[in-house]
Design an enzyme around this catalytic site. Structure first.
Site, PDB file in Angstrom:
ATOM      1  N   GLU A   3     -11.763   4.624   4.595  1.00  0.00           N
ATOM      2  CA  GLU A   3     -12.549   3.899   5.602  1.00  0.00           C
ATOM      3  C   GLU A   3     -12.228   2.409   5.570  1.00  0.00           C
ATOM      4  OE1 GLU A   3     -13.817   5.764   7.707  1.00  0.00           O
ATOM      5  OE2 GLU A   3     -13.802   7.592   6.529  1.00  0.00           O
ATOM      6  N   GLY A  11     -17.866  12.593   6.884  1.00  0.00           N
ATOM      7  CA  GLY A  11     -17.784  12.049   5.536  1.00  0.00           C
ATOM      8  C   GLY A  11     -18.174  10.590   5.510  1.00  0.00           C
ATOM      9  N   ALA A  12     -17.640   9.834   6.465  1.00  0.00           N
ATOM     10  CA  ALA A  12     -17.921   8.405   6.531  1.00  0.00           C
ATOM     11  C   ALA A  12     -17.395   7.873   7.853  1.00  0.00           C
ATOM     12  CB  ALA A  12     -17.273   7.673   5.362  1.00  0.00           C
ATOM     13  N   MET A  13     -17.737   6.609   8.150  1.00  0.00           N
ATOM     14  CA  MET A  13     -17.354   6.005   9.422  1.00  0.00           C
ATOM     15  C   MET A  13     -16.947   4.559   9.200  1.00  0.00           C
ATOM     16  SD  MET A  13     -16.901   6.362  12.594  1.00  0.00           S
ATOM     17  CE  MET A  13     -16.202   5.010  13.534  1.00  0.00           C
ATOM     18  N   GLU A  14     -15.839   4.170   9.833  1.00  0.00           N
ATOM     19  CA  GLU A  14     -15.178   2.905   9.524  1.00  0.00           C
ATOM     20  C   GLU A  14     -15.655   1.731  10.370  1.00  0.00           C
ATOM     21  OE1 GLU A  14     -12.280   4.837  12.611  1.00  0.00           O
ATOM     22  OE2 GLU A  14     -13.599   5.516  11.006  1.00  0.00           O
ATOM     23  N   ASN A  15     -16.883   1.757  10.891  1.00  0.00           N
ATOM     24  CA  ASN A  15     -17.369   0.656  11.722  1.00  0.00           C
ATOM     25  C   ASN A  15     -16.988  -0.702  11.135  1.00  0.00           C
ATOM     26  OD1 ASN A  15     -19.164   2.782  12.980  1.00  0.00           O
ATOM     27  ND2 ASN A  15     -20.080   2.609  10.958  1.00  0.00           N
ATOM     28  N   HIS A  36      -8.997   1.638   7.411  1.00  0.00           N
ATOM     29  CA  HIS A  36      -9.144   1.644   8.870  1.00  0.00           C
ATOM     30  C   HIS A  36      -9.342   0.242   9.434  1.00  0.00           C
ATOM     31  CE1 HIS A  36      -8.919   5.627  10.480  1.00  0.00           C
ATOM     32  NE2 HIS A  36      -9.888   6.129   9.749  1.00  0.00           N
ATOM     33  N   GLU A  88     -18.709   7.254  16.837  1.00  0.00           N
ATOM     34  CA  GLU A  88     -17.459   7.951  17.095  1.00  0.00           C
ATOM     35  C   GLU A  88     -17.730   9.448  17.204  1.00  0.00           C
ATOM     36  OE1 GLU A  88     -12.892   8.434  15.385  1.00  0.00           O
ATOM     37  OE2 GLU A  88     -14.328   7.271  14.248  1.00  0.00           O
ATOM     38  N   GLU A 110      -6.017   8.184  12.454  1.00  0.00           N
ATOM     39  CA  GLU A 110      -6.439   9.060  11.358  1.00  0.00           C
ATOM     40  C   GLU A 110      -5.260   9.553  10.520  1.00  0.00           C
ATOM     41  OE1 GLU A 110      -9.255   9.075  10.374  1.00  0.00           O
ATOM     42  OE2 GLU A 110     -10.521   8.561  12.082  1.00  0.00           O
TER      43      GLU A 110
END
Length: 879
Positions: free
Chosen positions: A304, A267-271, A307, A127, A326
């Site tokens: 996350e 910070g982080a990623m919601e894959n 999401h 992303e 978001e």
């Protein structure tokens, strides 16, 4: 929809994709410098697209090895390939399969987008537009496909192989290699793709969903740090339970994995099913993490995970809809944290952050609507406006239509839009239907930039016992929007007397405002209340019911009445902040006139009374945290002298510390605790107030406070108390500070995340020598510009949190940051662009500093070959 150039992308130009991709099969053979990716794409023409159009796939620094159509090689003239794109000039007007082989170098990928290596671990960040750095693709969020991913690697190098979805198969291969196959049955856009391979330790658990399905949970960290991953796992379990109860959202795969990596731009990623985190938001122990760290881990783990529905199951049609996932998910994580901790304290903390970040953004050259209408680089729109103001818009929607209609609207949204790429219009339509209300005017919050101001004038008629409130709203011009329309502003209100009794809110037309809600949706409006007792103090914008600036004429006595008597905790806190702000603004004016600042004792006495009477330690700690230098600068608005702001704030803190010194010392002593550390809300609140009391006590009487801070630093058994004491010592020059800093740095020399705190404390010291200190710390063995956490901790803290020293009158702070931005732009343009955002308030400074800031911005702008990220920020900053 292509964004690989500096050409503007406009919402009004959106058109559906000409082709759809139904399935994606990836075979990824990991190698440190030559990873091979074989992608097989099942493609078909989109009935809503242009018939016979060329197929244009996005790429970014890709090396094409081969391409085939339905298993057959393409003729050289049938396609055109470059590192930035692959075009099939005349693709079949039917479903077909396209096979593409690319090669990438994960070790050389310093941009940390696409596939890269972090401390020997392969990981991805896709992303917003990173997937095009892995293979050629229709890299846009409205192209949703089912992914099957085969990952292959040397087992000794990467014994753990993780992908999206559920595990399907794994096995050994010749020559010490092995593989794993993962399949995600839920269609998703490519920005949610992820894989991880490396040597990782695991902390595992499981949860049984409300329908009875067992889900295996895993948190993967650097080997040896498993003991610091337990709180993250616990936060995940609580998040999953809460989302089932609060929103009816159940997890939909058999596994959920979190991986912590040390080099991460975000910070982080919601894959989907495989969240990748910056390790600072996973790793925690009492000796290395503060109460604030624990709270942040809890909130970001939740964000996350949430999401999974608001972002993954329902994604964005295009990147202009970024706030759809978001803003909504920030609202959800705020609600989770409020339920887990203290709702009033969480609300205060969120508003503090909103004002510090988003209000500042709204008032400068980088202002933009919650849903922008144009962008040049989408990475630059992951902003406080999209996230935090986006959440405030959701909160206002709930306030306006009520909790029952809001729940019904959310349920309808989940049902109607599941599996789709949605828009803000799709979202609002669900709430309009559920509530029976026309939300077209409310939707202006998504289109119009800027922070509205609400001016209130009151008139009390003692004879008729009526109170008239006249409201007027206005929004200042922002870039590209000089004319503003009135927006819908929900204002929660109440009346407070000196005795604390609230009067019923009866209106002149016979209604009773049971929920205390007045809606201002015009430029000006008024409200008349009847049967009002004498001398009421209006308590307005309770709970911060709208993200606006409130202009209300209240004297010191009225502010103290609200502070002491208001039943709304937010407005009690706000009254104290307003009182302190007025004192500091007057002090700035006195200092600029070369006069000593003067303060009345009413404010300090009221703080002392609160310390003696309250059992809500976390709330009292928020009150003791006086407005920051940035808050004062924002209140001043223009011709800001940061040195005067610094000295005004120091003067008030010193005055409060002297006046309330005994109460502060008693509070500090009374809240001393024994026993094992716990990060629970009550314990964290006690520590927070104790450290706040010591901070103010030391500001007023260093001779009394510094020995206490030294003793606390030496004896602390947890990071909250140790770093709290060190932060106090850092603000007071002398041997005690330098000895403590040296001891801390030596003790934690092998722990990068703790050293980040140490770097940040020193970068925030408001003294003329700090810039030289920062330059010296850049030579520290643990510092590296290639690590985003280190850079943000040192360079970012100096630029974003040290108002007086970044905005030095000689311009040296600006020159330093410009140097850093130019140095980072070639290796990590996202990080460089975010650092450059520190200049966002430069036009509000006094003339000399404005000129210095502009010089450095123009130096950055003049650099040949700037990345689109940095070019976009500097161009808008100078516009």
């Amino acid at each position: 929809m292509r964004t690989d150039t500096a050409a503007p992308v406009r919402l009004e130009d959106y058109r559906p994709t000409d082709y759809l991709i139904d399935t994606v099969s990836l075979d990824v053979r990991l190698h440190p410098t030559a990873t091979r990716i074989l992608a097989e794409l099942a493609i078909r023409p989109n009935p809503a697209g242009r018939a016979g159009a060329a197929l244009e796939l996005d790429g970014d620094e890709l090396e094409l090895v081969s391409v085939a159509l339905d298993g057959g090689a393409l003729a050289p003239g049938a396609y055109e390939a470059s590192p930035s794109g692959l075009t099939l000039h005349a693709p079949p007007e039917r479903a077909f399969r396209l096979s593409i082989e690319t090669r990438v170098n994960p070790t050389a990928n310093t941009k940390l987008m696409g596939l890269y290596r972090s401390s020997g671990v392969y990981c991805t960040q896709c992303e917003a537009e990173g997937f095009r750095r892995i293979t050629y693709f229709l890299d846009r969020p409205d192209v949703m496909a089912v992914y099957t991913t085969r990952i292959e690697a040397e087992e000794a190098e990467a014994p753990v192989l993780l992908g999206n979805g559920d595990p399907v198969e794994r096995g050994a291969l010749p020559n010490g290699r092995h593989y794993a196959v993962w399949r995600d049955p839920h269609p998703k856009p490519c920005y949610l793709f992820a894989l991880v391979g490396g040597k990782l330790g695991r902390v595992g658990g499981e949860i049984v969903t409300r329908s009875g399905r067992k889900v295996e949970l895993g948190v993967y960290v650097e080997p040896g740090k498993e003991s610091r991953a337990g709180y993250a796992l616990d936060a995940l379990v609580r998040s999953m339970r809460w989302d089932e109860q609060a929103f009816g959202c159940e997890y939909d795969l058999s596994v959920f994995n979190i991986v912590a990596v040390s080099d991460f731009n975000m910070g982080a990623m919601e894959n989907k099913g495989l969240n990748i985190f910056n390790d600072k938001y996973v790793l925690a122990s009492p000796e290395t993490a503060t109460d604030a760290d624990y709270a942040a881990i809890e909130a970001i783990i939740a964000h996350e995970y949430f999401h999974n529905w608001t972002g993954n199951r329902i994604t964005c049609r295009d990147w202009f809809q970024l706030c759809l996932k978001e803003g909504l998910t920030v609202f959800r994580d705020q609600e989770f944290s409020s339920d887990e901790r203290s709702r009033p304290v969480k609300r205060i903390a969120d508003v503090r952050a909103l004002r510090a970040q988003q209000f500042a953004e709204d008032s400068g050259p980088l202002a933009h609507p919650v849903r922008p209408s144009v962008y040049r680089e989408i990475n630059n729109f992951y902003t406080a406006t999209v996230y935090e103001k986006g959440a405030e818009v959701i909160r206002m929607l709930k306030t306006l239509i009520g909790p029952e209609a809001f729940k019904a609207g959310m349920d309808l949204y989940f049902h109607r839009c599941d599996g789709t790429a949605a828009t803000i219009e799709d979202f609002l339509a669900c709430f309009a239907e559920a509530s029976g209300r026309d939300l077209s005017h409310f939707s202006l919050w998504y289109r119009q930039a800027g922070t509205p101001s609400v001016a209130v004038r009151t008139a009390y008629d003692a004879e008729d016992r009526t109170l008239r409130l006249d409201f007027a709203q206005s929004t200042p011009p922002t870039p590209g929007q000089t004319e503003k329309e009135p927006v819908v502003i929900p204002i929660r209100l109440g009346l407070v007397s000196a005795q604390g009794r609230g009067a019923p809110l009866k209106t002149a037309d016979g209604r009773t405002l049971e929920d205390g809600l007045f809606v201002l949706d015009k430029t000006a409006d008024s409200l008349t209340l009847i049967e009002v007792p004498a001398d009421p103090v209006p308590s307005l914008l309770r709970g911060f019911s709208a993200p606006v600036r409130l202009e209300q004429e209240l004297g010191p006595a009225e502010l103290l009445t609200l502070f002491r008597r208001d039943e709304d905790p937010f407005n009690r806190w706000q009254a104290a902040q307003t009182y302190a702000m007025r004192l500091m603004v007057r002090a700035v004016e006195a200092l600029r006139a070369q006069q000593p600042p003067e303060f009345d004792q009413g404010f300090a006495v009221a703080l002392g009374e609160l310390l003696a009477a309250t059992d809500d330690h976390a709330f009292a700690a928020q009150v003791m945290a006086l407005p920051s230098e940035a808050d004062v600068a924002r209140e001043l608005g223009r011709e800001i002298d940061p040195d005067a702001v610094l000295h005004a704030r120091k003067a008030l803190r010193s005055f409060v510390g002297q006046t309330a010194g005994d109460r502060l010392a008693q509070t500090y002593s009374r809240l001393e605790t024994t026993g094992p550390y716990s990060p629970d809300a009550a314990s964290a609140g006690r520590r927070s107030l104790r450290n706040a009391a010591l901070d103010l006590l030391t500001a007023g009487d260093p001779g009394r406070g510094i020995p206490l801070a030294q003793a606390q630093f030496a004896s602390a058994d947890n990071m909250t108390d140790q770093i709290g004491a060190l932060a106090i010592l850092a603000q007071h020059p002398g041997p005690a500070r330098e000895e403590a800093l040296a001891a801390f740095g030596e003790h934690f020399a092998a722990d990068p995340l703790v050293l980040d705190k140490w770097f940040g404390l020193q970068a925030a010291i408001p003294e003329a020598a700090t810039l030289d200190r920062v330059r010296g710390l850049m030579r520290h063995p643990a510092f590296s510009l290639s690590n985003p956490n280190r850079t943000r901790a040192l360079v970012g803290t100096f630029a974003m949190a040290n108002l007086s020293q970044f905005h030095r009158a000689d311009g040296a702070g600006y020159a330093f940051l410009a140097d850093m931005v130019l140095q980072l732009d070639g290796s990590n343009p996202q990080l460089a662009a975010r650092l450059l955002g520190a200049f966002r308030t430069w036009r509000s400074l006094e003339q000399g500093r404005r000129a210095q800031a502009e010089t450095q911005l123009r130096r950055v702008a003049a650099k040949e070959g700037l990345s689109p990220d940095v070019s976009d920020i500097v161009t808008r900053s100078l516009a």
